[in-house]
Design a protein around this motif. Structure first.
Motif, mmCIF file in Angstrom:
data_model
loop_
_atom_site.group_PDB
_atom_site.id
_atom_site.type_symbol
_atom_site.label_atom_id
_atom_site.label_comp_id
_atom_site.label_asym_id
_atom_site.label_seq_id
_atom_site.Cartn_x
_atom_site.Cartn_y
_atom_site.Cartn_z
ATOM 1 N N ASP A 163 44.995 55.157 33.507
ATOM 2 C CA ASP A 163 44.939 54.461 34.790
ATOM 3 C C ASP A 163 43.591 53.815 35.084
ATOM 4 O OD1 ASP A 163 47.583 55.205 35.513
ATOM 5 O OD2 ASP A 163 46.860 57.222 36.003
ATOM 6 N N TYR A 164 42.674 53.859 34.130
ATOM 7 C CA TYR A 164 41.344 53.314 34.380
ATOM 8 C C TYR A 164 40.680 52.949 33.061
ATOM 9 C CZ TYR A 164 39.861 58.090 33.177
ATOM 10 O OH TYR A 164 39.670 59.273 32.542
ATOM 11 N N ILE A 165 39.518 52.318 33.126
ATOM 12 C CA ILE A 165 38.762 52.000 31.921
ATOM 13 C C ILE A 165 37.340 52.545 32.056
ATOM 14 C CG2 ILE A 165 40.096 49.915 31.405
ATOM 15 C CD1 ILE A 165 37.761 48.271 32.486
ATOM 16 N N SER A 166 36.727 52.811 30.913
ATOM 17 C CA SER A 166 35.331 53.231 30.863
ATOM 18 C C SER A 166 34.520 52.130 30.190
ATOM 19 C CB SER A 166 35.172 54.534 30.074
ATOM 20 O OG SER A 166 35.778 55.609 30.746
ATOM 21 N N ILE A 167 33.442 51.702 30.847
ATOM 22 C CA ILE A 167 32.545 50.695 30.289
ATOM 23 C C ILE A 167 31.286 51.412 29.822
ATOM 24 C CG2 ILE A 167 31.271 48.564 30.749
ATOM 25 C CD1 ILE A 167 33.251 48.044 33.052
ATOM 26 N N VAL A 174 30.418 53.686 32.930
ATOM 27 C CA VAL A 174 30.916 53.295 34.245
ATOM 28 C C VAL A 174 32.443 53.343 34.213
ATOM 29 C CG1 VAL A 174 30.975 51.492 36.003
ATOM 30 C CG2 VAL A 174 28.908 51.816 34.623
ATOM 31 N N ILE A 175 33.030 54.081 35.126
ATOM 32 C CA ILE A 175 34.483 54.233 35.186
ATOM 33 C C ILE A 175 35.016 53.421 36.360
ATOM 34 C CG2 ILE A 175 36.383 55.863 35.481
ATOM 35 C CD1 ILE A 175 34.572 58.011 34.294
ATOM 36 N N THR A 176 36.067 52.634 36.103
ATOM 37 C CA THR A 176 36.642 51.796 37.154
ATOM 38 C C THR A 176 38.155 51.732 37.010
ATOM 39 O OG1 THR A 176 36.642 49.579 38.145
ATOM 40 C CG2 THR A 176 36.303 49.694 35.783
ATOM 41 N N LEU A 177 38.854 51.642 38.143
ATOM 42 C CA LEU A 177 40.308 51.487 38.137
ATOM 43 C C LEU A 177 40.645 50.030 37.842
ATOM 44 C CD1 LEU A 177 41.327 53.653 41.221
ATOM 45 C CD2 LEU A 177 42.034 54.034 38.861
ATOM 46 N N GLN A 178 40.980 49.757 36.601
ATOM 47 C CA GLN A 178 41.292 48.396 36.160
ATOM 48 C C GLN A 178 42.010 48.503 34.828
ATOM 49 O OE1 GLN A 178 38.918 44.172 35.439
ATOM 50 N NE2 GLN A 178 37.962 45.794 36.625
ATOM 51 N N ASN A 179 42.845 47.527 34.505
ATOM 52 C CA ASN A 179 43.537 47.599 33.222
ATOM 53 C C ASN A 179 42.828 46.764 32.159
ATOM 54 O OD1 ASN A 179 44.659 44.816 33.220
ATOM 55 N ND2 ASN A 179 45.932 45.560 34.898
ATOM 56 N N MET A 180 43.139 47.045 30.910
ATOM 57 C CA MET A 180 42.462 46.388 29.793
ATOM 58 C C MET A 180 42.745 44.892 29.744
ATOM 59 S SD MET A 180 40.527 48.415 27.966
ATOM 60 C CE MET A 180 40.523 47.963 26.223
ATOM 61 N N LYS A 181 43.956 44.509 30.072
ATOM 62 C CA LYS A 181 44.307 43.086 30.012
ATOM 63 C C LYS A 181 43.454 42.278 30.984
ATOM 64 C CE LYS A 181 48.267 39.942 30.104
ATOM 65 N NZ LYS A 181 47.654 38.916 30.955
ATOM 66 N N ARG A 182 43.292 42.789 32.220
ATOM 67 C CA ARG A 182 42.491 42.081 33.197
ATOM 68 C C ARG A 182 41.025 42.013 32.766
ATOM 69 N NH1 ARG A 182 43.406 38.406 35.914
ATOM 70 N NH2 ARG A 182 45.165 39.386 36.979
ATOM 71 N N MET A 183 40.512 43.124 32.214
ATOM 72 C CA MET A 183 39.128 43.131 31.754
ATOM 73 C C MET A 183 38.938 42.159 30.596
ATOM 74 S SD MET A 183 36.030 44.029 31.946
ATOM 75 C CE MET A 183 36.128 45.253 33.263
ATOM 76 N N GLU A 184 39.898 42.122 29.674
ATOM 77 C CA GLU A 184 39.815 41.206 28.531
ATOM 78 C C GLU A 184 39.775 39.752 29.002
ATOM 79 O OE1 GLU A 184 42.268 40.290 24.365
ATOM 80 O OE2 GLU A 184 43.180 41.481 25.954
ATOM 81 N N GLU A 185 40.547 39.426 30.031
ATOM 82 C CA GLU A 185 40.571 38.063 30.562
ATOM 83 C C GLU A 185 39.287 37.718 31.303
ATOM 84 O OE1 GLU A 185 44.032 38.226 32.983
ATOM 85 O OE2 GLU A 185 45.431 37.834 31.333
#
Length: 240
Positions: A163-167, A174-185
């Motif tokens: 349910d989240y990604i780690s940067i 840094v942990i944030t609620l976001q999906n990989m597809k949105r981050m990739e874009e």
């Protein structure tokens, strides 16, 4: 054509503004969203010229949104609360529309944006180009307690979980609620590449590649079968 984004936590308000945009030939609707954080992602990609922005929203207010994007594109505030007008204008919004918004008032507001952009185009200088063309070298992400800026230069890799990604940066995770597809874009494709359903890596941080695995810093990252061809083609292009 002016590329527009509508950000409002009320779906009906989104539909009204979207319908108005379709009626103006100079405008093009790029996206609508009820999520202000997602709206930030659209703006950070650099493909938005004008945002129609609600003020009172959960998680992130319109005023906070304005401060984060810091003039990256034009903004017209849309709200039922007139008390925010002064603060909005202090943050250089183009106009302030009070709900319910009539089309003639909407059209008058849009004409301000069109006029400003035509003036900027006629000056033919870099300083007067629309601010949405400026390239940023950072992103903002929402963590549990704050909205944090992360410079691209600091990112080593990004790991996606359920349910989240780690940067992973040069000095923190840094942990944030976001999906990989949105981050990739959101990330610039010339600097980052997705190599696995769960990993995005910074190309300049790769130390070595061996037997389908990437070494960077103290981490070994597998190259997924789905991403293998595109990754090795990219590496080949960089080495050519």
């Amino acid at each position: 054509m002016i590329r527009c984004l509508v950000v409002d936590d009320e779906p009906l308000a989104l539909d009204i503004i979207a319908d108005y945009i379709e009626k103006v030939p100079e405008l093009s609707l790029s996206a609508t969203t009820t999520n202000a954080i997602e709206g930030l992602g659209f703006v950070q990609q650099g493909n938005i010229d004008l945002v129609f922005l609600d003020v009172q929203m959960p998680e992130l207010t319109g005023i906070q949104f304005l401060k984060i994007i810091n003039g990256k594109c034009d903004v017209i505030l849309t709200t039922a609360y007139p008390q925010y007008a002064l603060e909005g204008y202090e943050l250089n919004v183009t106009d302030y529309l009070l709900k319910p918004i009539a089309f003639d008032r909407f059209y008058k507001s849009v004409q301000k944006v069109i006029g400003q952009k035509n003036q900027a185009k006629n000056k033919h200088t870099f300083a007067d180009q629309p601010q949405s063309n400026k390239v940023t070298d950072f992103i903002f992400v929402k963590t549990e307690h704050k909205i944090q800026r992360i410079d691209y230069d600091d990112i080593y890799y990004i790991e996606g979980l359920k349910d989240y990604i780690s940067i992973f940066t040069s000095n923190e995770r840094v942990i944030t609620l976001q999906n990989m597809k949105r981050m990739e874009e959101t990330l610039p494709e010339e600097r980052f590449i997705r190599v696995h359903k769960s990993y995005i890596v910074a190309l300049e941080k790769i130390e070595s590649i061996e037997r389908g695995r990437i070494s960077l810093r103290d981490k070994i990252i597998p190259i997924g079968d789905t991403f293998k061809d595109a990754f090795y083609k990219r590496i080949g292009e960089k080495n050519s």
